[in-house]
Design a protein around this motif. Structure first.
Motif, PDB file in Angstrom:
ATOM      1  N   TYR A 171       0.859  -1.178   0.000  1.00 45.84           N
ATOM      2  CA  TYR A 171       0.000   0.000   0.000  1.00 45.84           C
ATOM      3  C   TYR A 171       0.896   1.229   0.000  1.00 45.84           C
TER       4      TYR A 171
ATOM      5  N   CYS B 250     -10.307  -7.403  -4.054  1.00 51.14           N
ATOM      6  CA  CYS B 250     -10.021  -8.625  -3.284  1.00 51.14           C
ATOM      7  C   CYS B 250     -11.291  -9.371  -2.878  1.00 51.14           C
TER       8      CYS B 250
ATOM      9  N   SER C 183      -8.834   4.899  -2.363  1.00 58.63           N
ATOM     10  CA  SER C 183      -7.937   3.975  -3.054  1.00 58.63           C
ATOM     11  C   SER C 183      -7.926   2.614  -2.355  1.00 58.63           C
TER      12      SER C 183
ATOM     13  N   VAL D   6      -9.078  -1.201  -3.661  1.00 59.49           N
ATOM     14  CA  VAL D   6      -8.256  -2.412  -3.581  1.00 59.49           C
ATOM     15  C   VAL D   6      -9.024  -3.526  -2.878  1.00 59.49           C
TER      16      VAL D   6
END
Length: 132
Positions: free
Chosen positions: A5, A76, A68, A72
């Protein structure tokens, strides 16, 4: 998932930890308003405007990073959503949260711009840059 990250671990250091939303909410009532109820940036103390701008800018940065990170996490969790392990209700709730945060982000950035506009010539200690 590979990669890291983009936020630096130093951001979580206790001596660097700030609460920009709390600071912003505590300072906002100190902002004078005009007769129509809108903020009167010209009548505000420059140090207050700078504090508001700094809190707003840090909050904007945190919100952008959060968006952001949520993106992500959506990638997932897509298989879990597709097979029903994660309900659509949770996805909708996150979407509604993101809408509200985006609204806050827009207003936060506008507040920061106005505060910076009214303090562009302020250098601290009550002094103003002289054009002459």
């Amino acid at each position: 998932m590979t990669g890291t990250y983009p936020a630096a671990p130093a951001m979580a250091s206790p001596d660097l930890l700030r609460r920009p939303l709390r600071d912003l909410l505590c300072r906002l009532p100190l902002l004078p308003v005009n007769e129509s109820g809108h903020p009167d940036f010209a009548a505000a103390e420059p140090d207050l405007l700078i504090g508001l701008a700094e809190s707003a800018e840090l909050l904007s940065h945190i919100l952008h990073d959060g968006f952001s990170a949520i993106g992500v996490l959506h990638v997932c969790t897509a298989p879990g959503i597709a097979n029903g392990d994660i309900t659509a209700t949770h996805t909708v709730a996150i979407g509604r949260l993101m809408v509200e945060l985006a609204e806050a982000l827009a207003h936060t950035q506008g507040l920061s711009h106005e505060c910076r506009r009214y303090t562009v010539d302020y250098i601290g200690d009550g002094r103003v840059i002289d054009d002459e």
